[in-house]
Design a protein around this motif. Structure first.
Motif, PDB file in Angstrom:
ATOM      1  N   SER A  83       0.860  -1.187   0.000  1.00 45.02           N
ATOM      2  CA  SER A  83       0.000   0.000   0.000  1.00 45.02           C
ATOM      3  C   SER A  83       0.896   1.236   0.000  1.00 45.02           C
ATOM      4  O   SER A  83       1.982   1.226   0.577  1.00 45.02           O
ATOM      5  N   GLU A  84       0.414   2.300  -0.644  1.00 37.43           N
ATOM      6  CA  GLU A  84       1.259   3.491  -0.741  1.00 37.43           C
ATOM      7  C   GLU A  84       0.450   4.766  -0.859  1.00 37.43           C
ATOM      8  O   GLU A  84      -0.713   4.759  -1.261  1.00 37.43           O
ATOM      9  N   ALA A  85       1.100   5.871  -0.499  1.00 40.31           N
ATOM     10  CA  ALA A  85       0.533   7.204  -0.688  1.00 40.31           C
ATOM     11  C   ALA A  85       0.988   7.688  -2.060  1.00 40.31           C
ATOM     12  O   ALA A  85       2.144   7.519  -2.429  1.00 40.31           O
ATOM     13  N   LYS A  86       0.051   8.262  -2.808  1.00 36.22           N
ATOM     14  CA  LYS A  86       0.356   8.731  -4.166  1.00 36.22           C
ATOM     15  C   LYS A  86      -0.397  10.029  -4.432  1.00 36.22           C
ATOM     16  O   LYS A  86      -1.172  10.493  -3.608  1.00 36.22           O
ATOM     17  N   VAL A  87      -0.213  10.523  -5.636  1.00 36.63           N
ATOM     18  CA  VAL A  87      -0.992  11.652  -6.127  1.00 36.63           C
ATOM     19  C   VAL A  87      -1.807  11.144  -7.304  1.00 36.63           C
ATOM     20  O   VAL A  87      -1.280  10.472  -8.195  1.00 36.63           O
ATOM     21  N   SER A  88      -3.109  11.437  -7.302  1.00 36.23           N
ATOM     22  CA  SER A  88      -3.990  10.958  -8.369  1.00 36.23           C
ATOM     23  C   SER A  88      -3.702  11.687  -9.680  1.00 36.23           C
ATOM     24  O   SER A  88      -2.975  12.685  -9.709  1.00 36.23           O
ATOM     25  N   LYS A  89      -4.300  11.193 -10.754  1.00 34.42           N
ATOM     26  CA  LYS A  89      -4.139  11.833 -12.068  1.00 34.42           C
ATOM     27  C   LYS A  89      -4.653  13.263 -12.058  1.00 34.42           C
ATOM     28  O   LYS A  89      -4.230  14.080 -12.861  1.00 34.42           O
ATOM     29  N   GLU A  92      -4.085  14.145  -3.392  1.00 37.68           N
ATOM     30  CA  GLU A  92      -3.403  13.126  -2.602  1.00 37.68           C
ATOM     31  C   GLU A  92      -4.332  11.941  -2.386  1.00 37.68           C
ATOM     32  O   GLU A  92      -5.545  12.112  -2.246  1.00 37.68           O
ATOM     33  N   MET A  93      -3.744  10.730  -2.340  1.00 39.72           N
ATOM     34  CA  MET A  93      -4.570   9.551  -2.103  1.00 39.72           C
ATOM     35  C   MET A  93      -3.739   8.413  -1.522  1.00 39.72           C
ATOM     36  O   MET A  93      -2.519   8.390  -1.650  1.00 39.72           O
ATOM     37  N   MET A  94      -4.446   7.485  -0.876  1.00 37.41           N
ATOM     38  CA  MET A  94      -3.851   6.227  -0.441  1.00 37.41           C
ATOM     39  C   MET A  94      -4.302   5.165  -1.430  1.00 37.41           C
ATOM     40  O   MET A  94      -5.470   5.138  -1.823  1.00 37.41           O
ATOM     41  N   VAL A  95      -3.390   4.293  -1.821  1.00 39.67           N
ATOM     42  CA  VAL A  95      -3.732   3.121  -2.620  1.00 39.67           C
ATOM     43  C   VAL A  95      -3.520   1.931  -1.693  1.00 39.67           C
ATOM     44  O   VAL A  95      -2.386   1.577  -1.378  1.00 39.67           O
ATOM     45  N   LEU A  96      -4.637   1.347  -1.225  1.00 39.13           N
ATOM     46  CA  LEU A  96      -4.567   0.259  -0.256  1.00 39.13           C
ATOM     47  C   LEU A  96      -4.725  -1.089  -0.948  1.00 39.13           C
ATOM     48  O   LEU A  96      -5.610  -1.263  -1.784  1.00 39.13           O
ATOM     49  N   VAL A  98      -8.195   5.705  -2.133  1.00 41.98           N
ATOM     50  CA  VAL A  98      -8.913   6.559  -1.184  1.00 41.98           C
ATOM     51  C   VAL A  98      -8.354   7.968  -1.355  1.00 41.98           C
ATOM     52  O   VAL A  98      -7.236   8.264  -0.931  1.00 41.98           O
ATOM     53  N   VAL A  99      -9.143   8.834  -1.990  1.00 42.64           N
ATOM     54  CA  VAL A  99      -8.680  10.159  -2.406  1.00 42.64           C
ATOM     55  C   VAL A  99      -9.088  11.227  -1.389  1.00 42.64           C
ATOM     56  O   VAL A  99     -10.213  11.236  -0.890  1.00 42.64           O
ATOM     57  N   TRP A 100      -8.143  12.132  -1.097  1.00 42.54           N
ATOM     58  CA  TRP A 100      -8.423  13.303  -0.261  1.00 42.54           C
ATOM     59  C   TRP A 100      -8.731  14.461  -1.202  1.00 42.54           C
ATOM     60  O   TRP A 100      -7.885  14.893  -1.970  1.00 42.54           O
ATOM     61  N   ASP A 101      -9.969  14.960  -1.148  1.00 42.28           N
ATOM     62  CA  ASP A 101     -10.424  16.006  -2.071  1.00 42.28           C
ATOM     63  C   ASP A 101     -10.863  17.227  -1.273  1.00 42.28           C
ATOM     64  O   ASP A 101     -11.816  17.165  -0.497  1.00 42.28           O
ATOM     65  N   GLN A 111       1.962   9.424   6.439  1.00 47.49           N
ATOM     66  CA  GLN A 111       1.978   8.934   7.812  1.00 47.49           C
ATOM     67  C   GLN A 111       0.835   7.940   8.037  1.00 47.49           C
ATOM     68  O   GLN A 111       1.028   6.875   8.621  1.00 47.49           O
ATOM     69  N   MET A 112      -0.357   8.274   7.555  1.00 41.88           N
ATOM     70  CA  MET A 112      -1.502   7.393   7.742  1.00 41.88           C
ATOM     71  C   MET A 112      -1.308   6.079   6.999  1.00 41.88           C
ATOM     72  O   MET A 112      -1.570   5.004   7.531  1.00 41.88           O
ATOM     73  N   THR A 113      -0.830   6.161   5.765  1.00 36.70           N
ATOM     74  CA  THR A 113      -0.609   4.946   4.964  1.00 36.70           C
ATOM     75  C   THR A 113       0.368   4.016   5.669  1.00 36.70           C
ATOM     76  O   THR A 113       0.125   2.809   5.771  1.00 36.70           O
TER      77      THR A 113
END
Length: 197
Positions: A31-37, A41-45, A64-67, A101-103
């Motif tokens: 699982s990782e923290a990324k940036v969406s297209k 910011e988002m988590m990919v779990l 899981v996207v932070w918008d 940190q959350m990821t």
């Protein structure tokens, strides 16, 4: 050392998850923290099922996207992230300062997820889509009997590559088997159209 092995159905990595339902899972280290297209910011779990008939099977790419584009979307993002944190047992009042940190804190934690078939995608495949995050279910995972729909293929060949089709056609019918098709007695026959490669 030369290559060689005997097919053993009990000596395989993970299990393919073939049904929708609710599953007790562990969040994988992949699982990782990324940036969406779209630049958010988002988590990919990624999850591994911990019990039941699909134990060891993986469900991947829960984005899981932070918008924060408006107040309503920011509030819904906070609810989504809180739901996951509560499901894995985070203590009330703890503050996460970054998605990274959350990821990292979520890796290895267990919860129960609800999944449904989503698709078809642009290649005609259906994938499991996470629709809910809940605390681990003490009664275990519960597949619901909804199996993956058949792939919607567009085109005559599964590969749409004449060179690959010609090479596959040139293999003998009993390729690799001492007495015919090594897959002939398989409990479930999977069409080549359903393979991702």
């Amino acid at each position: 050392m030369a290559f060689g092995f005997t097919v053993d159905e009990n000596n395989v990595l993970g299990r393919q998850v073939e049904e929708a339902g609710t599953y007790n899972v562990r969040i994988l280290p992949t699982s990782e923290a990324k940036v969406s297209k779209t630049g958010k910011e988002m988590m990919v779990l990624n999850f591994e099922i911990t019990d039941g008939k699909y134990a060891g099977g993986q469900i991947r790419y829960d984005n899981v996207v932070w918008d924060e584009s408006d107040e309503e979307k920011k509030e819904n993002s906070a609810k989504r992230f809180n739901t996951i944190a509560v499901a894995v047992g985070a203590k009330a009042g703890f503050s996460f300062t970054s998605i990274q940190q959350m990821t990292e804190a979520l890796k290895g934690r267990e919860l129960n997820i609800s999944v449904e078939w989503d698709g078809p995608n642009d290649k005609g495949y259906y994938n499991l889509n996470v629709t809910g995050h809940n605390p681990k279910d003490p009664e275990g995972s519960k597949p619901n009997g909804m199996f993956k729909p058949a792939r919607q293929q567009s085109g005559a060949s599964a590969y749409n590559n004449p060179a690959v089709d010609k090479a596959a056609a040139s293999l003998p019918d009993n390729f690799g088997a001492p007495s015919g098709d090594p897959f002939a007695s398989a409990g479930q026959v999977i069409s080549d159209d359903n393979l991702p490669f």
